[in-house]
Design a protein around this motif. Structure first.
Motif, mmCIF file in Angstrom:
data_model
loop_
_atom_site.group_PDB
_atom_site.id
_atom_site.type_symbol
_atom_site.label_atom_id
_atom_site.label_comp_id
_atom_site.label_asym_id
_atom_site.label_seq_id
_atom_site.Cartn_x
_atom_site.Cartn_y
_atom_site.Cartn_z
ATOM 1 N N ALA A 90 0.807 -1.160 0.116
ATOM 2 C CA ALA A 90 -0.159 0.118 -0.177
ATOM 3 C C ALA A 90 0.783 1.473 -0.075
ATOM 4 N N GLY A 91 2.144 1.174 0.317
ATOM 5 C CA GLY A 91 3.222 2.300 0.145
ATOM 6 C C GLY A 91 3.099 3.105 1.215
ATOM 7 N N LEU A 92 2.858 2.526 2.408
ATOM 8 C CA LEU A 92 2.848 3.351 3.715
ATOM 9 C C LEU A 92 4.302 3.527 4.159
ATOM 10 N N TYR A 93 5.183 2.681 3.596
ATOM 11 C CA TYR A 93 6.624 3.100 3.945
ATOM 12 C C TYR A 93 7.605 2.674 3.038
ATOM 13 N N TYR A 94 8.790 3.029 3.008
ATOM 14 C CA TYR A 94 9.877 2.624 1.891
ATOM 15 C C TYR A 94 10.737 2.006 2.891
ATOM 16 N N ILE A 95 11.312 0.796 2.592
ATOM 17 C CA ILE A 95 12.521 0.050 3.282
ATOM 18 C C ILE A 95 13.798 0.796 2.762
ATOM 19 N N GLN A 96 14.506 1.469 3.479
ATOM 20 C CA GLN A 96 15.677 2.094 3.126
ATOM 21 C C GLN A 96 16.867 2.248 4.120
ATOM 22 N N GLU A 97 18.054 1.844 3.579
ATOM 23 C CA GLU A 97 19.076 2.073 4.603
ATOM 24 C C GLU A 97 19.161 3.253 5.234
ATOM 25 N N PRO A 98 19.190 3.114 6.804
ATOM 26 C CA PRO A 98 19.180 4.418 7.652
ATOM 27 C C PRO A 98 20.193 5.433 7.444
ATOM 28 N N SER A 99 21.378 5.311 6.841
ATOM 29 C CA SER A 99 22.233 6.273 6.728
ATOM 30 C C SER A 99 21.859 7.201 5.558
ATOM 31 N N ALA A 100 21.231 6.443 4.529
ATOM 32 C CA ALA A 100 20.958 7.218 3.338
ATOM 33 C C ALA A 100 19.523 8.000 3.451
ATOM 34 N N MET A 101 18.859 7.812 4.539
ATOM 35 C CA MET A 101 17.771 8.589 4.805
ATOM 36 C C MET A 101 18.427 10.081 5.017
ATOM 37 N N ALA A 102 19.555 10.284 5.496
ATOM 38 C CA ALA A 102 20.123 11.760 5.783
ATOM 39 C C ALA A 102 20.317 12.726 4.518
ATOM 40 N N VAL A 103 20.366 11.918 3.343
ATOM 41 C CA VAL A 103 20.628 12.755 2.302
ATOM 42 C C VAL A 103 19.239 13.587 1.893
ATOM 43 N N GLY A 104 18.055 12.898 1.957
ATOM 44 C CA GLY A 104 16.799 13.438 1.599
ATOM 45 C C GLY A 104 16.653 14.629 2.647
ATOM 46 N N GLU B 155 35.603 20.533 5.686
ATOM 47 C CA GLU B 155 35.125 20.149 6.892
ATOM 48 C C GLU B 155 33.696 20.109 7.125
ATOM 49 N N GLN B 156 33.133 21.039 6.432
ATOM 50 C CA GLN B 156 31.649 21.120 6.667
ATOM 51 C C GLN B 156 30.746 20.150 5.759
ATOM 52 N N THR B 157 31.622 19.341 4.815
ATOM 53 C CA THR B 157 30.772 18.205 4.342
ATOM 54 C C THR B 157 30.742 17.190 5.551
ATOM 55 N N ILE B 158 29.955 16.159 5.110
ATOM 56 C CA ILE B 158 29.731 15.107 6.228
ATOM 57 C C ILE B 158 30.024 13.837 5.763
ATOM 58 N N ARG B 159 30.584 12.867 6.781
ATOM 59 C CA ARG B 159 31.158 11.711 6.589
ATOM 60 C C ARG B 159 30.150 10.744 7.589
ATOM 61 N N ILE B 160 29.503 9.904 7.258
ATOM 62 C CA ILE B 160 28.871 8.680 8.120
ATOM 63 C C ILE B 160 29.520 7.358 8.052
ATOM 64 N N TRP B 161 29.730 7.063 9.501
ATOM 65 C CA TRP B 161 30.838 5.595 9.645
ATOM 66 C C TRP B 161 29.923 4.786 10.206
ATOM 67 N N PRO B 162 30.165 3.373 9.831
ATOM 68 C CA PRO B 162 29.364 2.444 10.381
ATOM 69 C C PRO B 162 29.764 1.921 11.686
ATOM 70 N N HIS B 163 31.015 2.599 12.278
ATOM 71 C CA HIS B 163 31.451 2.255 13.577
ATOM 72 C C HIS B 163 30.923 3.262 14.660
ATOM 73 N N LEU B 164 30.570 4.258 14.059
ATOM 74 C CA LEU B 164 30.096 5.360 14.929
ATOM 75 C C LEU B 164 28.363 5.716 15.037
ATOM 76 N N VAL B 165 27.766 5.239 14.079
ATOM 77 C CA VAL B 165 26.159 5.311 13.995
ATOM 78 C C VAL B 165 25.665 3.937 13.658
ATOM 79 N N LYS B 166 24.228 3.875 13.874
ATOM 80 C CA LYS B 166 23.865 2.416 13.334
ATOM 81 C C LYS B 166 23.543 2.688 11.970
ATOM 82 N N GLY B 167 24.247 2.721 11.021
ATOM 83 C CA GLY B 167 24.046 2.751 9.526
ATOM 84 C C GLY B 167 25.388 2.483 8.791
ATOM 85 N N GLU B 168 25.237 2.515 7.347
ATOM 86 C CA GLU B 168 26.360 2.049 6.523
ATOM 87 C C GLU B 168 27.168 3.558 6.282
ATOM 88 N N GLY B 169 28.170 3.375 5.385
ATOM 89 C CA GLY B 169 28.809 4.406 5.036
ATOM 90 C C GLY B 169 28.349 5.160 4.305
#
Length: 456
Positions: free
Chosen positions: A80-94, A279-293
């Motif tokens: 029914a499209g009530l949600y989208y399965i998405q990798e958690p780190s990728a959600m930061a982009v939107g 330095e104002q760009t963003i990196r997401i690391w799998p050892h620091l948050v619950k998400g992929e790189g």
């Protein structure tokens, strides 16, 4: 996990004291996430019917972790499209693209559709979203996900960045370039990414990213936002790509945006000739948050020329075709969706008013697919059903998510039902999932054959 030795050596050089924690993260299970589709259901409404064990994702208000032993992709709410399965780190982009209702938005490398559907939910059906994917098969998957999420104001194209750039100079308010990359950030969840990794591929990807950004920047209007993201750790494809771009296009600057807890900054010491404020760009690391790189850079176009926007010349439609549609809408709907229509052969689409000319472009979905003309009658599309709310249809047949009937419906079986004859919007717990057509006490199933559930 069997990681390429050259990759491990490279990461040890870059991370030094953090390397051991980074490598240990590959022994942990990948994190799963779903993002509530607020085009169809509010966050509070979803949480009231949520059948899963969920935990809030801190960096996106609609995002929730779920455990690996649960399968939300096999639930009627997914269809029914009530949600989208998405990798958690990728959600930061939107979140960082941050589109507003009424704006013109381009997602240049959009398949399979996670970020596009996130952008669409923030636009709330207002404005224009162009979702493009260069690979034909991936573009079809993108189009299917746009349909499932009930998006009304998106155009799905299958074009090269170069051809789009010639058509849309200085056109968009915001552009997302989720660039093809070496995929290092996905090694934990994607064996193919590990198998295809090599230093030569990193270099190849970096060169490709330079080309894509060159075309993207020409389509952004002055004052607009360009968000660049990758799912790789490679500095050549991240800080390096952004530094090369800013050196070539000084009318752009890095925007400072909110950095969520656990996110890291870009590293000026990892590439030569580094852009200021990297330095104002963003990196997401799998050892620091619950998400992929992930890596994200938010850029602003300071100046330039804004091109005039030319709207699509409205098409004259066959009066018999339009009468058939209007008859259907009058009998079946409480609304008349869209006043701006486009016919491709026997297919009718509703388009946003802002749509530009699409001539000579490869277009998979030029707006919301309304339906098909068949021998002077109109048959509604699955896309139209998914875009409707229950109060927008005159006849609604509701099925419970935990009932045998919804499973039978998703398998394409005929249902026993009562009510007025004709088209019924089928809903699951009040949310649209498809069409049925009632004759007598038999509900003919119009759930698309290609989407039907198989087996027991």
């Amino acid at each position: 996990m069997n990681l390429p030795q050259t990759f491990k050596d490279k990461m040890q050089t870059l991370l030094q004291d953090e390397y051991d924690a980074f490598i240990r993260s590959y022994e942990e299970e990948k994190n799963q996430g779903l993002r509530i589709n607020t085009l169809k259901i509010s966050i509070d409404e979803f949480l009231q019917i949520n059948p899963f064990t969920t935990e809030k994702i801190p960096w996106v208000k609609e995002g929730y972790f779920y455990p690996n032993n649960e399968r939300p992709g096999k639930h009627p709410y997914h269809e029914a499209g009530l949600y989208y399965i998405q990798e958690p780190s990728a959600m930061a982009v939107g979140e960082l693209v941050d589109p507003k209702p009424g704006e013109y938005i381009l997602d240049l490398c959009a398949a399979p559709g996670g970020k596009t559907t996130h952008l669409a939910s923030k636009m709330n059906g207002e404005g224009l979203l162009v979702s493009n994917e260069i690979h034909p098969q991936r573009a079809k998957i993108l189009s299917q996900n746009v349909e499932r999420m009930g998006i009304k104001n998106a155009i799905v194209t299958n074009e090269t960045p170069e051809r789009l750039a010639t058509r849309f100079p200085s056109f968009f308010d915001r552009i997302l370039v989720d660039a093809p990359c070496s995929g290092e950030g996905m090694f934990r969840k994607d064996e193919e990414a590990r198998l295809h990794w090599s230093p030569d591929n990193v270099t190849l990807c970096a060169n490709r990213q330079d080309d894509i950004l060159e075309y993207a920047q020409s389509m952004l209007k002055p004052g607009g936002r360009l968000v660049y993201s990758t799912c790789t750790f490679s500095p050549e494809e991240n800080e390096g790509t952004i530094s090369r771009f800013l050196e070539k296009y000084p009318q752009f600057e890095i925007e400072q945006v909110e950095v969520y807890e656990g996110f890291s900054q870009g590293r000026a010491d990892w590439v030569e000739n580094t852009a200021s404020n990297i330095e104002q760009t963003i990196r997401i690391w799998p050892h620091l948050v619950k998400g992929e790189g992930h890596y994200i850079a938010v850029l602003k176009k300071k100046d330039g020329d804004e091109a005039p926007r030319i709207k699509y010349p409205k098409q004259k439609l066959d009066p018999k075709m339009m009468k058939a549609y209007q008859d259907f809408a009058g009998e079946t709907l409480n609304i008349m969706p869209f006043g701006y229509f486009l016919a491709f052969n026997d297919q009718l689409y509703g388009l946003p008013e802002e749509v530009p000319t699409l001539e000579k472009l490869k277009v998979l979905r030029p707006g919301l697919h309304l339906g098909t003309f068949k021998k002077n009658r109109f048959e509604p599309s699955h896309a139209l059903a998914l875009a409707l709310r229950k109060d927008e249809a005159k006849s609604v047949s509701n099925l419970s998510a935990d009932s045998d009937e919804i499973i039978s419906y998703l398998k394409g079986e005929v249902l026993q039902a009562s009510g007025p004859k004709g088209w019924h919007l089928i809903t699951v717990d009040g949310y649209s999932i498809g069409w049925g057509k009632l004759a007598g006490n038999m509900m003919k199933n119009h759930y698309p054959k290609g989407l039907r559930w198989m087996g027991n």
